[in-house]
Enzyme design. Structure first.
Site, PDB file in Angstrom:
ATOM      1  N   ASP A 130       0.850  -1.203   0.000  1.00  0.00           N
ATOM      2  CA  ASP A 130       0.000   0.000   0.000  1.00  0.00           C
ATOM      3  C   ASP A 130       0.878   1.243   0.000  1.00  0.00           C
ATOM      4  O   ASP A 130       2.019   1.205   0.472  1.00  0.00           O
ATOM      5  CB  ASP A 130      -0.871   0.031   1.267  1.00  0.00           C
ATOM      6  CG  ASP A 130      -2.035  -0.951   1.204  1.00  0.00           C
ATOM      7  OD1 ASP A 130      -2.262  -1.555   0.145  1.00  0.00           O
ATOM      8  OD2 ASP A 130      -2.711  -1.111   2.242  1.00  0.00           O
ATOM      9  N   MET A 131       0.320   2.362  -0.471  1.00  0.00           N
ATOM     10  CA  MET A 131       1.061   3.625  -0.419  1.00  0.00           C
ATOM     11  C   MET A 131       0.479   4.486   0.693  1.00  0.00           C
ATOM     12  O   MET A 131      -0.734   4.635   0.794  1.00  0.00           O
ATOM     13  CB  MET A 131       0.978   4.341  -1.765  1.00  0.00           C
ATOM     14  CG  MET A 131       1.942   5.493  -1.893  1.00  0.00           C
ATOM     15  SD  MET A 131       3.675   5.056  -1.617  1.00  0.00           S
ATOM     16  CE  MET A 131       4.139   4.385  -3.220  1.00  0.00           C
ATOM     17  N   ARG A 182      -1.386  -0.922  -8.605  1.00  0.00           N
ATOM     18  CA  ARG A 182      -2.765  -0.561  -8.222  1.00  0.00           C
ATOM     19  C   ARG A 182      -2.855   0.967  -8.245  1.00  0.00           C
ATOM     20  O   ARG A 182      -2.118   1.642  -7.540  1.00  0.00           O
ATOM     21  CB  ARG A 182      -3.090  -1.070  -6.824  1.00  0.00           C
ATOM     22  CG  ARG A 182      -4.435  -0.557  -6.293  1.00  0.00           C
ATOM     23  CD  ARG A 182      -4.547  -0.718  -4.788  1.00  0.00           C
ATOM     24  NE  ARG A 182      -4.530  -2.106  -4.379  1.00  0.00           N
ATOM     25  CZ  ARG A 182      -4.241  -2.474  -3.127  1.00  0.00           C
ATOM     26  NH1 ARG A 182      -3.930  -1.586  -2.210  1.00  0.00           N
ATOM     27  NH2 ARG A 182      -4.244  -3.751  -2.803  1.00  0.00           N
TER      28      ARG A 182
HETATM   29  P1  FDA Z   1     -14.281   9.157  -4.781  1.00  0.00           P
HETATM   30  O1  FDA Z   1     -13.758   9.416  -3.412  1.00  0.00           O
HETATM   31  O2  FDA Z   1     -14.425  10.319  -5.710  1.00  0.00           O
HETATM   32  O3  FDA Z   1     -15.650   8.392  -4.666  1.00  0.00           O
HETATM   33  C1  FDA Z   1     -16.448   8.067  -5.791  1.00  0.00           C
HETATM   34  C2  FDA Z   1     -17.762   7.502  -5.297  1.00  0.00           C
HETATM   35  O4  FDA Z   1     -17.518   6.256  -4.631  1.00  0.00           O
HETATM   36  C3  FDA Z   1     -18.453   8.373  -4.231  1.00  0.00           C
HETATM   37  O5  FDA Z   1     -19.274   9.341  -4.820  1.00  0.00           O
HETATM   38  C4  FDA Z   1     -19.217   7.346  -3.444  1.00  0.00           C
HETATM   39  O6  FDA Z   1     -20.383   6.987  -4.126  1.00  0.00           O
HETATM   40  C5  FDA Z   1     -18.291   6.149  -3.457  1.00  0.00           C
HETATM   41  N1  FDA Z   1     -17.391   6.144  -2.299  1.00  0.00           N
HETATM   42  C6  FDA Z   1     -16.063   6.421  -2.277  1.00  0.00           C
HETATM   43  N2  FDA Z   1     -15.541   6.265  -1.047  1.00  0.00           N
HETATM   44  C7  FDA Z   1     -16.577   5.908  -0.265  1.00  0.00           C
HETATM   45  C8  FDA Z   1     -16.679   5.591   1.107  1.00  0.00           C
HETATM   46  N3  FDA Z   1     -15.642   5.615   1.942  1.00  0.00           N
HETATM   47  N4  FDA Z   1     -17.917   5.250   1.578  1.00  0.00           N
HETATM   48  C9  FDA Z   1     -18.997   5.199   0.762  1.00  0.00           C
HETATM   49  N5  FDA Z   1     -18.945   5.485  -0.553  1.00  0.00           N
HETATM   50  C10 FDA Z   1     -17.758   5.831  -1.058  1.00  0.00           C
HETATM   51  N6  FDA Z   1      -5.390   5.068  -0.809  1.00  0.00           N
HETATM   52  C11 FDA Z   1      -4.084   5.317  -0.499  1.00  0.00           C
HETATM   53  O7  FDA Z   1      -3.726   6.475  -0.274  1.00  0.00           O
HETATM   54  N7  FDA Z   1      -3.191   4.284  -0.450  1.00  0.00           N
HETATM   55  C12 FDA Z   1      -3.537   2.998  -0.731  1.00  0.00           C
HETATM   56  O8  FDA Z   1      -2.686   2.104  -0.683  1.00  0.00           O
HETATM   57  C13 FDA Z   1      -4.904   2.735  -1.064  1.00  0.00           C
HETATM   58  N8  FDA Z   1      -5.321   1.462  -1.367  1.00  0.00           N
HETATM   59  C14 FDA Z   1      -6.594   1.279  -1.857  1.00  0.00           C
HETATM   60  C15 FDA Z   1      -6.992   0.027  -2.299  1.00  0.00           C
HETATM   61  C16 FDA Z   1      -8.233  -0.141  -2.900  1.00  0.00           C
HETATM   62  C17 FDA Z   1      -8.622  -1.488  -3.413  1.00  0.00           C
HETATM   63  C18 FDA Z   1      -9.117   0.972  -3.037  1.00  0.00           C
HETATM   64  C19 FDA Z   1     -10.448   0.827  -3.708  1.00  0.00           C
HETATM   65  C20 FDA Z   1      -8.755   2.194  -2.555  1.00  0.00           C
HETATM   66  C21 FDA Z   1      -7.516   2.362  -1.938  1.00  0.00           C
HETATM   67  N9  FDA Z   1      -7.134   3.594  -1.427  1.00  0.00           N
HETATM   68  C22 FDA Z   1      -5.810   3.808  -1.082  1.00  0.00           C
HETATM   69  C23 FDA Z   1      -8.162   4.649  -1.186  1.00  0.00           C
HETATM   70  C24 FDA Z   1      -8.275   5.613  -2.344  1.00  0.00           C
HETATM   71  O9  FDA Z   1      -7.127   6.410  -2.438  1.00  0.00           O
HETATM   72  C25 FDA Z   1      -9.501   6.547  -2.177  1.00  0.00           C
HETATM   73  O10 FDA Z   1      -9.356   7.300  -1.018  1.00  0.00           O
HETATM   74  C26 FDA Z   1     -10.827   5.818  -2.131  1.00  0.00           C
HETATM   75  O11 FDA Z   1     -10.849   4.724  -2.975  1.00  0.00           O
HETATM   76  C27 FDA Z   1     -11.976   6.761  -2.558  1.00  0.00           C
HETATM   77  O12 FDA Z   1     -11.743   7.219  -3.860  1.00  0.00           O
HETATM   78  P2  FDA Z   1     -12.648   6.793  -5.140  1.00  0.00           P
HETATM   79  O13 FDA Z   1     -11.705   6.493  -6.253  1.00  0.00           O
HETATM   80  O14 FDA Z   1     -13.558   5.719  -4.797  1.00  0.00           O
HETATM   81  O15 FDA Z   1     -13.365   8.128  -5.571  1.00  0.00           O
END
Ligand code: FDA
Length: 305
Positions: A130-131, A182
């Site tokens: 992870d980052m 990722r």
């Molecule tokens: P965005 O935040 O714009 O959300 C898009 C839509 O998704 C929202 O409108 C909502 O509908 C839904 N949504 C998103 N988050 C939600 C929540 N918490 N609860 C409910 N609905 C939600 N970050 C990092 O800094 N280091 C890492 O190593 C990782 N690893 C990682 C692994 C995986 C598999 C995922 C999916 C994510 C990560 N992240 C991460 C987290 C990532 O950086 C980010 O903060 C979240 O995925 C939210 O961003 P979205 O791309 O979903 O878009």
């Protein structure tokens, strides 16, 4: 504003401790955390696997300052790899280098990472690094590159955050090497000289990075819940005829479950990031920070009890 407050709170040990007590008492932590034990978590992964969804398990913990805790976390991960193998679930693992001692000593983190990767080799599994916050980006990438050179892309992958300015060059370098990457937006509080401050800019960069990764020799994990990003990924995949064994979608446990099942049903490789363990409070705060509605959900439920 609310996001920044929540992210600041996630770094405050007092608030994190209070949230842990409240969340455990109320059971509300289960919204984003599979359980506090491996047994509970394996049952959750079995359910996902039954629906054709893969998992990656995160034994929660980060920012460790005692060597003994880093040793315990490393042993925990090695045990987890054995339990994954013994139970037959389809899951990789995701680790954080600060959990393995990066903030104590880089060599310590390197040794622990190597032990986990050796176990992954023996047990035929895969480790994604992870980052974390930008203070650790370079060290994390350096340790990843060493691990990649020794163990290869079948065993170790890395996360890149689209909100960092530096990520375009990192993605170009890692894609050319054919790494397992990722791509996520980024979950930490970062200053504007390091990361795009506006969501629209982060989204634009996410798409730009997908355009580099997907047609490249990299294996791409598209980690987002954002339909616009997923659409862009699907268009790029189609345009460049990227074969199904060169990419996957990833989402977090407890977020947009329906969309996870839908993508799996449509035949896309879908992996859910499943966190477990007792050290869940900082992770939980980051999930609350991502969506104000989550905070309202928690407050409403606390008052209903
Ligand atoms: P965005 O935040 O714009 O959300 C898009 C839509 O998704 C929202 O409108 C909502 O509908 C839904 N949504 C998103 N988050 C939600 C929540 N918490 N609860 C409910 N609905 C939600 N970050 C990092 O800094 N280091 C890492 O190593 C990782 N690893 C990682 C692994 C995986 C598999 C995922 C999916 C994510 C990560 N992240 C991460 C987290 C990532 O950086 C980010 O903060 C979240 O995925 C939210 O961003 P979205 O791309 O979903 O878009």
């Amino acid at each position: 504003m609310l996001r920044n407050l929540m992210l600041r709170a996630a770094a405050n040990p007092f608030l994190v401790g209070r949230l842990a007590t409240l969340g455990r008492y109320s059971g509300l932590f289960r919204r984003f955390i599979a359980g506090e034990t491996i047994e509970e978590t394996i049952a959750v992964v079995r359910d996902l696997n039954r629906g054709g969804i893969l998992a990656t398990l995160d034994q929660l913990g980060e920012g460790i300052t005692q060597e003994s805790e880093a040793v315990r976390a490393t042993e925990g991960y090695i045990n987890l790899l054995k339990r994954i193998r013994a139970s037959g679930i389809q899951s990789t693992i995701s680790i954080k280098l600060t959990q393995l001692g990066l903030e104590i000593d880089r060599d310590l983190a390197r040794r622990h990472l190597t032990c986990i990767l050796e176990a992954a080799c023996e047990l035929g599994n895969f480790v994604c690094i992870d980052m974390e916050g930008s203070a650790h980006t370079q060290a994390t990438l350096d340790l990843f590159r060493e691990a990649f050179d020794s163990f290869g892309r079948e065993r170790v992958g890395i996360v890149i955050q689209a909100y960092l300015y530096r990520s375009e060059q990192d993605v170009k370098d890692l894609s050319a090497l054919g790494c397992n990457i990722r791509l996520c937006k980024g979950a930490y509080m970062e200053p504007p000289d390091v990361a795009f401050p506006r969501k629209s800019e982060v989204n634009r960069n996410f798409c730009r990075l997908l355009d580099i990764m997907l047609p490249s020799p990299a294996y791409s994990a598209v980690a987002t819940h954002d339909d616009a990003m997923i659409r862009h990924a699907l268009q790029t995949i189609e345009r460049h005829r990227v074969s199904g064994d060169r990419y996957e979608f990833q989402m977090l446990y407890g977020v947009r479950r329906e969309r996870q099942w839908e993508l799996a049903r449509q035949g896309y490789r879908m992996r859910v990031y499943v966190p477990f363990g007792t050290q869940w409070a900082p992770y939980y705060m980051r999930r609350l920070a991502e969506r104000p509605a989550n905070l309202l959900f928690i407050v409403r439920n606390l008052f209903r009890r």
